[in-house]
Design a protein around this motif. Structure first.
Motif, PDB file in Angstrom:
ATOM      1  N   PRO A   1       0.815  -1.211   0.000  1.00  0.00           N
ATOM      2  CA  PRO A   1       0.000   0.000   0.000  1.00  0.00           C
ATOM      3  C   PRO A   1       0.850   1.264   0.000  1.00  0.00           C
ATOM      4  O   PRO A   1       1.849   1.360   0.681  1.00  0.00           O
ATOM      5  CB  PRO A   1      -0.789  -0.117   1.314  1.00  0.00           C
ATOM      6  N   GLY A   2       0.419   2.210  -0.825  1.00  0.00           N
ATOM      7  CA  GLY A   2       1.108   3.489  -0.864  1.00  0.00           C
ATOM      8  C   GLY A   2       1.585   3.805  -2.259  1.00  0.00           C
ATOM      9  O   GLY A   2       1.924   2.907  -3.032  1.00  0.00           O
TER      10      GLY A   2
ATOM     11  N   ALA B   1      -0.935  -8.397   5.214  1.00  0.00           N
ATOM     12  CA  ALA B   1      -1.634  -7.999   3.995  1.00  0.00           C
ATOM     13  C   ALA B   1      -0.648  -7.761   2.857  1.00  0.00           C
ATOM     14  O   ALA B   1      -0.885  -8.171   1.713  1.00  0.00           O
ATOM     15  CB  ALA B   1      -2.465  -6.746   4.260  1.00  0.00           C
ATOM     16  N   ALA B   2       0.460  -7.079   3.161  1.00  0.00           N
ATOM     17  CA  ALA B   2       1.454  -6.809   2.120  1.00  0.00           C
ATOM     18  C   ALA B   2       2.090  -8.104   1.633  1.00  0.00           C
ATOM     19  O   ALA B   2       2.368  -8.268   0.438  1.00  0.00           O
ATOM     20  CB  ALA B   2       2.517  -5.859   2.654  1.00  0.00           C
ATOM     21  N   TRP B   3       2.338  -9.042   2.550  1.00  0.00           N
ATOM     22  CA  TRP B   3       2.933 -10.327   2.160  1.00  0.00           C
ATOM     23  C   TRP B   3       2.001 -11.090   1.230  1.00  0.00           C
ATOM     24  O   TRP B   3       2.442 -11.629   0.206  1.00  0.00           O
ATOM     25  CB  TRP B   3       3.227 -11.126   3.428  1.00  0.00           C
TER      26      TRP B   3
ATOM     27  N   GLY C   1       8.343 -10.439   8.740  1.00  0.00           N
ATOM     28  CA  GLY C   1       7.404  -9.478   9.300  1.00  0.00           C
ATOM     29  C   GLY C   1       5.993 -10.024   9.376  1.00  0.00           C
ATOM     30  O   GLY C   1       5.269  -9.790  10.350  1.00  0.00           O
ATOM     31  N   ALA C   2       5.580 -10.772   8.337  1.00  0.00           N
ATOM     32  CA  ALA C   2       4.248 -11.380   8.353  1.00  0.00           C
ATOM     33  C   ALA C   2       4.130 -12.388   9.490  1.00  0.00           C
ATOM     34  O   ALA C   2       3.088 -12.487  10.151  1.00  0.00           O
ATOM     35  CB  ALA C   2       3.956 -12.041   7.008  1.00  0.00           C
TER      36      ALA C   2
ATOM     37  N   TYR D   1       4.508 -10.030  13.005  1.00  0.00           N
ATOM     38  CA  TYR D   1       3.551  -8.980  13.310  1.00  0.00           C
ATOM     39  C   TYR D   1       2.143  -9.244  12.781  1.00  0.00           C
ATOM     40  O   TYR D   1       1.195  -8.613  13.241  1.00  0.00           O
ATOM     41  CB  TYR D   1       4.052  -7.642  12.745  1.00  0.00           C
ATOM     42  N   GLY D   2       1.993 -10.162  11.820  1.00  0.00           N
ATOM     43  CA  GLY D   2       0.668 -10.505  11.316  1.00  0.00           C
ATOM     44  C   GLY D   2      -0.106  -9.281  10.859  1.00  0.00           C
ATOM     45  O   GLY D   2       0.363  -8.492  10.046  1.00  0.00           O
ATOM     46  N   ASP D   3      -1.306  -9.110  11.399  1.00  0.00           N
ATOM     47  CA  ASP D   3      -2.192  -7.998  11.023  1.00  0.00           C
ATOM     48  C   ASP D   3      -1.992  -6.753  11.882  1.00  0.00           C
ATOM     49  O   ASP D   3      -2.802  -5.819  11.813  1.00  0.00           O
ATOM     50  CB  ASP D   3      -3.657  -8.449  11.129  1.00  0.00           C
TER      51      ASP D   3
END
Length: 417
Positions: A8-9, A257-259, A237-238, A241-243
Motif C-alpha cells: 500500500p502506498g 496484507a502486504a505479504w 514481518g508477516a 507482526y501478522g495484522d
C-alpha cells in the motif's frame, strides 16, 4: 511500482532522493551467456543481445492494484491447470517427478501474477551440521584447505521465489550438487542473493535446501551463504507482526496484507519453524567477494544504514532484534526500491556504493531482467528470452534476477563475468 513488489502506498520504483533515473530510459547493456556445458536444456541462442529503449511500457504493463474477485477465481482455475501441466513437463525434462496437486481450496493471491497451484509434501526438517553418512557406511569428511590454498570458484544465485525444482535443476546443471541434491562443488563458494520465498510453490523447501548446502559446503572446505532480500523482511514481518497495523503513505497497512499481496504462500507460513526464523534473521544485507559488491536490491538505500558493510549488516540485525513494527516496515520499504543503476545517473549511483563499501562491480537481484530491460513486453506474446545475467551501467552492474516467476529463468553464474 512493478507487480514484483507491491504494497500500500504510492511508492516510486526508484531509490528515493539519490540519483533518480528517468523511468523512460532503459539501461544499455549486454546479456552474458556462459559457454555451453552439454546440459540438454542449455542450448540457448549463441548471439548476445544488447537492449536499449524508451517506451512507457512501465506504466502500460504494470497492472493496477485493484482486484476483481470473479476474474481472480476464473484465473485461478485456469492458471492451476496451465501451470500444473507446465510443471509436470519440466519435472520430466529434469529427470524428476511431477509435483502433486495443490490442496483443495487453494487459490493464487494475485490475478496478474498467478501463483503456482502445485504443492509438495513438507520436507523433513534439515538440521545444521555436516552431512551424515548412511548407516553402516564409513564417513570420510572432506580435507580442510591448506593454509595457502587459493579459494574455490565463486558463484551467485538470483532470486528463487519458491521455485525449488528449477533451483535443483540449475544447481545440477552447474555441477554444484549431485543427482541426490547434495553438495558436489568441493571448495566452491556460492552466494544466494535473497528472495527465497513467495509466488513459487515451495519457499520453505528452498530455505531448507540452502541451509543443507551451507552445512555440506562447510564440510567440503567451501561455503554456501545468502543475503537478506526484501521478501525475507516481508516474510519474517508477516510471521512476527501478522495484522498489526503499520503506518504507510496510504494509511494503515499490515505486514500480513502486504505479504499476501506480494505472492505470499500460506503453506510456507504454516511450515515456518523457529530454526528457519533464526537463520533468516541473521542473514547479511551486503557481502563483498573478489571485488564484487553483492546486494539484493538495486537501490542506494543501503547507504542510509551505515558507511561500511559491517555497519549496515549490524544495523539491520539490530533493527530486526530490537525495533518495533514501524521501523521494520520502513526497512522493508527502503529495500524494496529499485532501478537506481539504470539511466544516465546509474553509473554514478553504482560508484557511490562502491566508493563506500568497496569492490569494483555490483552484483544484484531484486529487479527482474525482463522489467529492467523491457523484454517483458514481447510483441509475439512469447515468454521473455533471458540468455543469462545482464551487465549494464557502464559494465559496473550485473543483474541476476532472471524472472523465474514470469516464465524467465532462474540464473546461476560464475563470477567474474
Amino acid at each position: 511500482m512493478t507487480p514484483e513488489d507491491r504494497f500500500p502506498g504510492p511508492e516510486h520504483p526508484d531509490s528515493g532522493p539519490r540519483h533518480q533515473p528517468d523511468l523512460d530510459v532503459l539501461p544499455y547493456g549486454t546479456y552474458y551467456e556462459p559457454e555451453p556445458t552439454g546440459y540438454a536444456e542449455a542450448a540457448y541462442e549463441s548471439e548476445t543481445y544488447s537492449g536499449y529503449g524508451g517506451a512507457r511500457w512501465l506504466e502500460q504493463h504494470w497492472p493496477a492494484g485493484g482486484h476483481d474477485p470473479q476474474a481472480q477465481a476464473q484465473h485461478g482455475q485456469h492458471g492451476q491447470q496451465d501451470h500444473q501441466a507446465q510443471a509436470q513437463a519440466q519435472a520430466v525434462q529434469h529427470g524428476g517427478h511431477a509435483p502433486q496437486a495443490a490442496h483443495p481450496g487453494y487459490e493464487p493471491t494475485l490475478p496478474d501474477m498467478p501463483s503456482p497451484a502445485h504443492g509438495v509434501e513438507d520436507p523433513p526438517t534439515i538440521e545444521l551440521g555436516p552431512p551424515l553418512p548412511e548407516p553402516g557406511v564409513p564417513y570420510h569428511p572432506y580435507p580442510a584447505p591448506a593454509p595457502n590454498e587459493p579459494p574455490g570458484p565463486l558463484y551467485v544465485v538470483g532470486d528463487v521465489h519458491g521455485y525449488l525444482d528449477e533451483l535443483l535443476a540449475e544447481l545440477r546443471h552447474q555441477g554444484l550438487i549431485d543427482a541426490d541434491g547434495h553438495w558436489a562443488a568441493g571448495r566452491s563458494r556460492i552466494w544466494f542473493l535473497g528472495d527465497f520465498t513467495d509466488r513459487g510453490p515451495d519457499g520453505i523447501g528452498v530455505i531448507d535446501l540452502v541451509m543443507q548446502l551451507a552445512a555440506e559446503a562447510a564440510a567440503a572446505g567451501g561455503y554456501c551463504r545468502a543475503l537478506m532480500g526484501n521478501h525475507e523482511l516481508l516474510f519474517l514481518g508477516a510471521a512476527k507482526y501478522g495484522d498489526e497495523p503499520v503506518q504507510s503513505t496510504a494509511g494503515t497497512a499490515s505486514f500480513l496484507a502486504a505479504w499476501r499481496l506480494n505472492g505470499g504462500q500460506q503453506h510456507d507460513l504454516d511450515r515456518l519453524e523457529a530454526h528457519h526464523i533464526s537463520w533468516l534473521s541473521r542473514l547479511p544485507a551486503i557481502g563483498l567477494e573478489d571485488g564484487h559488491l553483492l546486494l539484493h536490491s538495486d537501490t542506494t538505500a543501503y547507504l542510509e544504514y551505515g558507511d561500511s558493510i559491517a555497519a549496515v549488516n549490524d544495523a539491520v540485525h539490530d533493527l530486526l532484534a530490537d525495533e518495533g513494527v514501524d521501523e521494520w516496515w520502513d526497512c522493508f520499504r527502503r529495500f524494496t526500491k529499485r532501478f537506481a543503476f539504470r539511466g544516465d545517473a546509474g553509473p554514478m549511483a553504482v560508484h557511490e556504493l562502491l566508493d563506500t563499501y568497496g569492490g569494483t562491480r555490483i552484483v544484484h537481484g531484486h529487479s527482474p531482467i525482463p522489467y529492467l530491460t523491457g523484454a517483458v513486453h514481447a510483441d509475439d506474446g512469447q515468454p521473455p528470452h533471458i540468455p543469462g545475467p545482464y551487465v549494464y551501467a557502464d559494465d559496473l552492474a550485473v543483474a541476476m534476477d532472471g524472472g523465474v516467476t514470469m516464465e524467465g529463468r532462474l540464473l546461476i553464474a560464475r563470477l567474474p563475468i
